[in-house]
Design a protein around this motif. Sequence first.
Motif, mmCIF file in Angstrom:
data_model
loop_
_atom_site.group_PDB
_atom_site.id
_atom_site.type_symbol
_atom_site.label_atom_id
_atom_site.label_comp_id
_atom_site.label_asym_id
_atom_site.label_seq_id
_atom_site.Cartn_x
_atom_site.Cartn_y
_atom_site.Cartn_z
ATOM 1 N N ASP A 48 0.827 -1.199 0.000
ATOM 2 C CA ASP A 48 0.000 0.000 0.000
ATOM 3 C C ASP A 48 0.868 1.259 0.000
ATOM 4 O O ASP A 48 1.623 1.496 0.952
ATOM 5 N N PRO A 49 0.792 2.087 -1.032
ATOM 6 C CA PRO A 49 1.695 3.249 -1.108
ATOM 7 C C PRO A 49 1.435 4.291 -0.033
ATOM 8 O O PRO A 49 2.371 4.989 0.388
ATOM 9 N N VAL A 50 0.203 4.403 0.441
ATOM 10 C CA VAL A 50 -0.087 5.383 1.488
ATOM 11 C C VAL A 50 0.622 4.992 2.780
ATOM 12 O O VAL A 50 1.204 5.838 3.470
ATOM 13 N N THR A 51 0.581 3.698 3.106
ATOM 14 C CA THR A 51 1.271 3.230 4.315
ATOM 15 C C THR A 51 2.774 3.402 4.174
ATOM 16 O O THR A 51 3.448 3.855 5.117
ATOM 17 N N ILE A 52 3.307 3.041 3.017
ATOM 18 C CA ILE A 52 4.752 3.169 2.801
ATOM 19 C C ILE A 52 5.177 4.626 2.953
ATOM 20 O O ILE A 52 6.207 4.930 3.582
ATOM 21 N N ALA A 53 4.391 5.547 2.409
ATOM 22 C CA ALA A 53 4.731 6.973 2.520
ATOM 23 C C ALA A 53 4.701 7.422 3.981
ATOM 24 O O ALA A 53 5.564 8.196 4.424
ATOM 25 N N ALA A 54 3.714 6.956 4.732
ATOM 26 C CA ALA A 54 3.627 7.335 6.145
ATOM 27 C C ALA A 54 4.797 6.764 6.929
ATOM 28 O O ALA A 54 5.388 7.442 7.784
ATOM 29 N N PHE A 55 5.127 5.507 6.680
ATOM 30 C CA PHE A 55 6.277 4.890 7.351
ATOM 31 C C PHE A 55 7.562 5.650 6.999
ATOM 32 O O PHE A 55 8.412 5.891 7.866
ATOM 33 N N ARG A 56 7.707 6.010 5.718
ATOM 34 C CA ARG A 56 8.916 6.715 5.294
ATOM 35 C C ARG A 56 9.041 8.064 6.009
ATOM 36 O O ARG A 56 10.132 8.422 6.471
ATOM 37 N N ALA A 57 7.962 8.790 6.094
ATOM 38 C CA ALA A 57 8.021 10.101 6.743
ATOM 39 C C ALA A 57 8.469 9.971 8.196
ATOM 40 O O ALA A 57 9.305 10.754 8.672
ATOM 41 N N ARG A 58 7.928 8.985 8.911
ATOM 42 C CA ARG A 58 8.316 8.814 10.316
ATOM 43 C C ARG A 58 9.752 8.318 10.421
ATOM 44 O O ARG A 58 10.513 8.758 11.289
ATOM 45 N N ALA A 59 10.129 7.373 9.539
ATOM 46 C CA ALA A 59 11.483 6.817 9.600
ATOM 47 C C ALA A 59 12.533 7.869 9.277
ATOM 48 O O ALA A 59 13.598 7.924 9.911
ATOM 49 N N GLU A 60 12.258 8.711 8.303
ATOM 50 C CA GLU A 60 13.234 9.740 7.943
ATOM 51 C C GLU A 60 13.355 10.792 9.039
ATOM 52 O O GLU A 60 14.442 11.323 9.275
ATOM 53 N N ALA A 61 12.261 11.072 9.715
ATOM 54 C CA ALA A 61 12.300 12.067 10.787
ATOM 55 C C ALA A 61 13.110 11.600 11.984
ATOM 56 O O ALA A 61 13.672 12.421 12.718
ATOM 57 N N GLU A 62 13.208 10.289 12.189
ATOM 58 C CA GLU A 62 13.874 9.770 13.379
ATOM 59 C C GLU A 62 15.181 9.046 13.069
ATOM 60 O O GLU A 62 15.823 8.518 13.981
ATOM 61 N N ILE A 63 15.602 9.052 11.808
ATOM 62 C CA ILE A 63 16.723 8.191 11.425
ATOM 63 C C ILE A 63 18.025 8.573 12.126
ATOM 64 O O ILE A 63 18.890 7.720 12.379
ATOM 65 N N ASP A 64 18.187 9.847 12.474
ATOM 66 C CA ASP A 64 19.406 10.267 13.171
ATOM 67 C C ASP A 64 19.233 10.317 14.688
ATOM 68 O O ASP A 64 20.174 10.649 15.410
ATOM 69 N N ALA A 65 18.054 9.977 15.156
ATOM 70 C CA ALA A 65 17.791 10.008 16.593
ATOM 71 C C ALA A 65 18.165 8.681 17.231
ATOM 72 O O ALA A 65 18.078 7.616 16.594
ATOM 73 N N PRO A 66 18.588 8.695 18.483
ATOM 74 C CA PRO A 66 18.877 7.426 19.166
ATOM 75 C C PRO A 66 17.631 6.548 19.242
ATOM 76 O O PRO A 66 16.504 7.048 19.350
ATOM 77 N N TRP A 67 17.849 5.256 19.203
ATOM 78 C CA TRP A 67 16.733 4.335 19.353
ATOM 79 C C TRP A 67 16.236 4.357 20.800
ATOM 80 O O TRP A 67 17.022 4.526 21.738
ATOM 81 N N PRO A 68 14.936 4.211 20.999
ATOM 82 C CA PRO A 68 14.430 4.082 22.383
ATOM 83 C C PRO A 68 15.121 2.924 23.087
ATOM 84 O O PRO A 68 15.414 1.884 22.462
ATOM 85 N N HIS A 69 15.349 3.115 24.369
ATOM 86 C CA HIS A 69 16.112 2.107 25.107
ATOM 87 C C HIS A 69 15.432 1.800 26.440
ATOM 88 O O HIS A 69 15.424 2.637 27.346
#
Length: 628
Positions: A48-69
């Motif tokens: 589903d392209p809408v889901t992929i776009a939403a996942f991409r937006a969130r992933a790109e926004a957090e890609i340089d942030a530390p992972w939750p621990h």
Amino acid sequence: MIDYMTDARRPLTHALAALAHAEPAELPAALAARLTGGLPPVRLQEADPVTIAAFRARAEAEIDAPWPHPRARDAARFHLDGNRTAWEKPAFARQHRLTRVAVLAAATGEERFIDETLDGAIMLCEQSSWCWPAHDDTRARHGSVLATVTDPYVDLGAGEAVGQLAWLDHIAGDLVESRYPGFRARLAHEATTRVLDPFLARRDWRWIDFEGRVNNWNPWIHGNVIAAALQFLTGSDRARTVSLAIEGMDVYVASLPADGAIDEGYAYWWNGACRLVEALDLVAHATGLDATGEIPAVRETIAFPHRMHLGGEWFVNAADGQARQRDPQPWHALHRAARRIGDDTAAGFAALHRDPSASAVAEAEGLGRVVRGITDPDWLAAGPGADPLPARTWLPSTEMLIVRDRDGSAAGLTFAAKGGHNDESHNHNDVGSVIVASDGVPVVIDAGRPTYDARTFGPDRYDLWPMQSEWHSVPFVRGSGQPAGERSAARDVTVGERRISLDLAGAYDVPALAEWRRTVSLDDGDVVIDDAWRLEESGDEPTEIRLMLAGDVSLGDGRASVDPLDGAPPVTLTWNAQAPATLTTRPLEDPMLSHVWGDRLTRLSIDVSGLDELSVRVRHNEPMKDQR
């Protein structure tokens, strides 16, 4: 349909054996011969392209942030101060992030998402325990407040973790392995060491059979074990693990009542009965043996969600269920199961929740559910859907009757009333409880559950106000609410087309109470709650009819008016003005409750001391002037 009742304790085994043309004792061998498939094939490139776009937006926004621990000190907190969310929140957030990036890695092949998938998966592998601290038996077995890594406990958390890694390996294992050799072997090792080997080694898992009781843990964990076995095991090891999971799920299937009702409530259907049909879907793919439609109770439970629907976002709730869900639900799983058995009504209700402009899934559902949902062409094309809103639903196993004013419409008043007993799964002391909805929005309500902590499933459970009968729409008799326990039960329950009548006396530990007859009916569009009782001795303690209300409440002599939530039409409750009433406001600070009801609930207490009957009529009406 197969007659599996020749062995009612093993309905699933019987059904699968019959499909395989084998005897039940021969099922493991039959499965071994048929287990040629792993997890179902998926094409993330067509997701589903809408889901992929939403996942991409969130992933790109957090890609340089530390992972939750999740921290060790927070894991220990459950045993020290009862708090379980301090550890669970970052643990869940990390797994949600891993789901997003794994899907993106498989769908796009981009190196940055492959790298993120590696990091997230290895962090999960290095987490001391996959078991949620609230479930771990480490303190009882080892005296430790931290996980004992040499004795892993298989719980919901461990099941979700191993299921996530199985689906991750299935969709992205080759991609990550080609860039980071050794990755897949690490996943397989952790899955085997932490879950698959312990699952086989110990057969005293309480969640298979809680001393004669079974709940949603059973199919939820078994389904994840099956997914992991299909992905990480081969040959006889795979067959033995899947066979034992089927044997365990037999306990759950045998417990399903003929009407398909879930005493844990609608909210738990998604992680109970729904997990069962998803597990059966995996078994069907791997073996060609699909038992979903062969067992009547399983067929019936697929109708349970739409039977519980009040309207809009609102559902009939009982026990720890919520009237309005906080998290999105995997409607695609219901849609898939309904299609498989040919239940067009249930499939249409699921399709009602498919919005092509929004994500087809949510990462909180778990990676396996996400992958199935965004690659299911029938789900992606589903719509517009229809809401059946049946005029009447009677579920004898839970003694729940739901009656609405108009078939197929939420307009008007709807009531739900239940009998049952006070030792149900996720029990609240609520025998005789009533819900009334105005145009589908609850006005007379069941509060639902608070945030879980150490008290929730321990000896202090009924110290929590939402579990007490004093905060449900049931009588308060001679200064007493209902005690917990199976002996606290409704008796002499009778139902008609638009009414239910039941004796509540057995739900109270009040020796003088000989009978309390509650009758709830829909009368010319009004909901009528008739109570009549017989107390054999006089007493000074108060007796009250209590009703929990949501919205803005005004009180007058013999009447109360409620402006409901969501702008639903106001209702007026009327009764004999000789019975005085008071309002008690209950502020809501717990987000699990305030998400549903806002900042407060109101309890209406009608003092019926000295009377032997009272009738409360609920009707649509204009709001009355505030007489407080």
